[in-house]
Design a protein around this motif. Structure first.
Motif, PDB file in Angstrom:
ATOM      1  N   TYR A 129       0.837  -1.211   0.000  1.00  0.00           N
ATOM      2  CA  TYR A 129       0.000   0.000   0.000  1.00  0.00           C
ATOM      3  C   TYR A 129       0.867   1.256   0.000  1.00  0.00           C
ATOM      4  O   TYR A 129       0.550   2.245  -0.658  1.00  0.00           O
ATOM      5  CB  TYR A 129      -0.937   0.011   1.213  1.00  0.00           C
ATOM      6  N   GLU A 130       1.957   1.180   0.765  1.00  0.00           N
ATOM      7  CA  GLU A 130       2.836   2.341   0.844  1.00  0.00           C
ATOM      8  C   GLU A 130       3.435   2.649  -0.531  1.00  0.00           C
ATOM      9  O   GLU A 130       3.474   3.797  -0.967  1.00  0.00           O
ATOM     10  CB  GLU A 130       3.944   2.044   1.856  1.00  0.00           C
ATOM     11  N   LYS A 131       3.860   1.590  -1.180  1.00  0.00           N
ATOM     12  CA  LYS A 131       4.483   1.757  -2.503  1.00  0.00           C
ATOM     13  C   LYS A 131       3.456   2.265  -3.533  1.00  0.00           C
ATOM     14  O   LYS A 131       3.773   3.114  -4.369  1.00  0.00           O
ATOM     15  CB  LYS A 131       5.063   0.409  -2.941  1.00  0.00           C
ATOM     16  N   ILE A 132       2.236   1.744  -3.473  1.00  0.00           N
ATOM     17  CA  ILE A 132       1.214   2.227  -4.422  1.00  0.00           C
ATOM     18  C   ILE A 132       0.902   3.700  -4.141  1.00  0.00           C
ATOM     19  O   ILE A 132       0.779   4.510  -5.062  1.00  0.00           O
ATOM     20  CB  ILE A 132      -0.081   1.373  -4.360  1.00  0.00           C
ATOM     21  N   LYS A 162      -9.794   1.210   7.765  1.00  0.00           N
ATOM     22  CA  LYS A 162      -8.525   1.123   8.492  1.00  0.00           C
ATOM     23  C   LYS A 162      -7.347   1.443   7.557  1.00  0.00           C
ATOM     24  O   LYS A 162      -6.455   2.225   7.906  1.00  0.00           O
ATOM     25  CB  LYS A 162      -8.400  -0.304   9.060  1.00  0.00           C
ATOM     26  N   VAL A 163      -7.374   0.865   6.372  1.00  0.00           N
ATOM     27  CA  VAL A 163      -6.302   1.113   5.400  1.00  0.00           C
ATOM     28  C   VAL A 163      -6.277   2.596   5.006  1.00  0.00           C
ATOM     29  O   VAL A 163      -5.217   3.221   4.922  1.00  0.00           O
ATOM     30  CB  VAL A 163      -6.488   0.208   4.147  1.00  0.00           C
ATOM     31  N   ALA A 164      -7.465   3.168   4.816  1.00  0.00           N
ATOM     32  CA  ALA A 164      -7.547   4.586   4.421  1.00  0.00           C
ATOM     33  C   ALA A 164      -6.945   5.486   5.500  1.00  0.00           C
ATOM     34  O   ALA A 164      -6.271   6.469   5.199  1.00  0.00           O
ATOM     35  CB  ALA A 164      -8.999   4.971   4.141  1.00  0.00           C
ATOM     36  N   LYS A 165      -7.172   5.128   6.759  1.00  0.00           N
ATOM     37  CA  LYS A 165      -6.628   5.940   7.861  1.00  0.00           C
ATOM     38  C   LYS A 165      -5.112   5.789   7.957  1.00  0.00           C
ATOM     39  O   LYS A 165      -4.394   6.747   8.211  1.00  0.00           O
ATOM     40  CB  LYS A 165      -7.248   5.517   9.205  1.00  0.00           C
ATOM     41  N   PHE A 167      -3.026   4.945   5.528  1.00  0.00           N
ATOM     42  CA  PHE A 167      -2.339   5.432   4.325  1.00  0.00           C
ATOM     43  C   PHE A 167      -3.125   6.596   3.729  1.00  0.00           C
ATOM     44  O   PHE A 167      -3.808   6.440   2.718  1.00  0.00           O
ATOM     45  CB  PHE A 167      -2.159   4.287   3.310  1.00  0.00           C
ATOM     46  N   PRO A 168      -3.011   7.762   4.341  1.00  0.00           N
ATOM     47  CA  PRO A 168      -3.881   8.881   3.954  1.00  0.00           C
ATOM     48  C   PRO A 168      -3.616   9.430   2.544  1.00  0.00           C
ATOM     49  O   PRO A 168      -4.444  10.163   2.018  1.00  0.00           O
ATOM     50  CB  PRO A 168      -3.580   9.954   5.016  1.00  0.00           C
ATOM     51  N   THR A 195     -10.574  10.033   0.793  1.00  0.00           N
ATOM     52  CA  THR A 195      -9.565   9.377  -0.046  1.00  0.00           C
ATOM     53  C   THR A 195     -10.108   8.066  -0.619  1.00  0.00           C
ATOM     54  O   THR A 195      -9.359   7.249  -1.142  1.00  0.00           O
ATOM     55  CB  THR A 195      -8.283   9.069   0.760  1.00  0.00           C
ATOM     56  N   VAL A 196     -11.412   7.887  -0.468  1.00  0.00           N
ATOM     57  CA  VAL A 196     -12.062   6.671  -0.978  1.00  0.00           C
ATOM     58  C   VAL A 196     -13.059   7.049  -2.076  1.00  0.00           C
ATOM     59  O   VAL A 196     -13.836   7.991  -1.921  1.00  0.00           O
ATOM     60  CB  VAL A 196     -12.786   5.927   0.172  1.00  0.00           C
ATOM     61  N   TRP A 197     -12.985   6.309  -3.190  1.00  0.00           N
ATOM     62  CA  TRP A 197     -13.960   6.430  -4.267  1.00  0.00           C
ATOM     63  C   TRP A 197     -14.804   5.151  -4.269  1.00  0.00           C
ATOM     64  O   TRP A 197     -14.311   4.085  -3.896  1.00  0.00           O
ATOM     65  CB  TRP A 197     -13.261   6.552  -5.622  1.00  0.00           C
ATOM     66  N   PHE A 198     -16.043   5.236  -4.666  1.00  0.00           N
ATOM     67  CA  PHE A 198     -16.874   4.039  -4.865  1.00  0.00           C
ATOM     68  C   PHE A 198     -17.083   3.848  -6.356  1.00  0.00           C
ATOM     69  O   PHE A 198     -17.188   4.841  -7.080  1.00  0.00           O
ATOM     70  CB  PHE A 198     -18.273   4.241  -4.261  1.00  0.00           C
TER      71      PHE A 198
END
Ligand SMILES: [Zn+2]
Length: 268
Positions: A129-132, A162-165, A167-168, A195-198
């Motif tokens: 996730y960090e790399k992306i 959780k991931v969104a928080k 990796f902002p 930071t989230v799209w649906f």
């Protein structure tokens, strides 16, 4: 202009076999022949100008081959097909492949926690996730229920949150309105996170219209992408569902193409 932001297709030689296999797992019919040419022809009938194609490596050894094919598809169908690349989390060179995806000019990265066998908030995924996030590419997750593992939700709305928080700067697309067939949880946990799209894929089949409109309004039309999951749902049905959802023309224009064009950096 209409962009279908969630489309699947396969190389000609394996398209029929793959669709038959997946169709058996999902107990669901398919609506194209699964090839690139067949899908573009079907899009012409359905009034879809462009598609964002999702590729998924189900084995570590497949990622490079699939990404090469994705890059060739974009060259063959300029302005019609744009692709997200794939990495397999268990591939030794998963991180390097993220660089190669960028270099090939692909527009994002698709991860499917069910088909790739990981939980979305597993710390083992964090370096990826960090790399992306550093690459600037958006990551698209299948979220919610999936027929492959119907009793285990690998990407829940809570997990995505959780991931969104953590990796902002990661641009996350939570496909299927933040959780296929788990829309209550998406409404509570995810709607409104900026930071989230649906994407709207499968809403025609599974989401009640009142809840769909509520979810769109709570999340905001700026971060919703029209998608179908074609060939598993017909883009034209999903499009009609969206057009009759009660959203304004301005909201619809964003959802139908503007948001996708911006998020995936498309040259149209
Ligand atoms: Zn899909």
């Amino acid at each position: 202009m209409i962009i279908d932001s969630h489309v699947h297709m396969f190389p000609d030689k394996i398209a029929k076999k793959t669709l038959d296999h997946l169709s058996q797992i999902a107990q669901s019919p398919y609506h194209t022949d699964g090839t690139a040419a067949g899908t573009v022809q079907t899009f012409d009938r359905w009034g879809i100008q462009a598609g964002i194609v999702m590729h998924i490596a189900t084995k570590p050894s497949q990622q490079t081959t699939i990404n090469n094919w994705a890059a060739s598809l974009q060259k063959e169908y300029p302005g019609r097909l744009f692709c997200c690349g794939t990495i397999h989390p268990k591939a030794e060179d998963a991180l390097e492949e993220i660089d190669r995806i960028r270099e090939r000019g692909l527009h994002g990265i698709k991860l499917h926690p069910d088909y790739q066998d990981f939980m979305v908030d597993d710390p083992q995924m964090f370096p990826i996730y960090e790399k992306i996030a550093d690459s600037g590419l958006p990551v698209v997750f299948h979220t919610g229920w999936d027929p492959l593992s119907p009793n285990c939700v690998h990407a829940s709305a809570k997990g995505i949150k959780k991931v969104a928080k953590l990796f902002p700067t990661l641009k996350i697309v939570a496909a299927h309105m933040g959780g296929m067939r788990r829309y209550d949880e998406s409404e509570e946990e995810l709607a409104g996170i900026d930071t989230v799209w649906f994407d709207t894929a499968m809403s025609f089949l599974y989401c009640q219209p009142e809840q769909f409109l509520r979810l769109c309004r709570k999340h905001g039309a700026d971060r919703i992408l029209f998608g179908s999951d074609c060939p598993w749902s017909r883009s034209c049905d999903e499009k009609e569902y969206l057009l009759h959802s009660g959203l304004s023309d301005e909201e619809l224009e964003k959802i139908l193409w503007k948001n996708a064009s911006e998020l995936f950096s498309l040259s149209l």
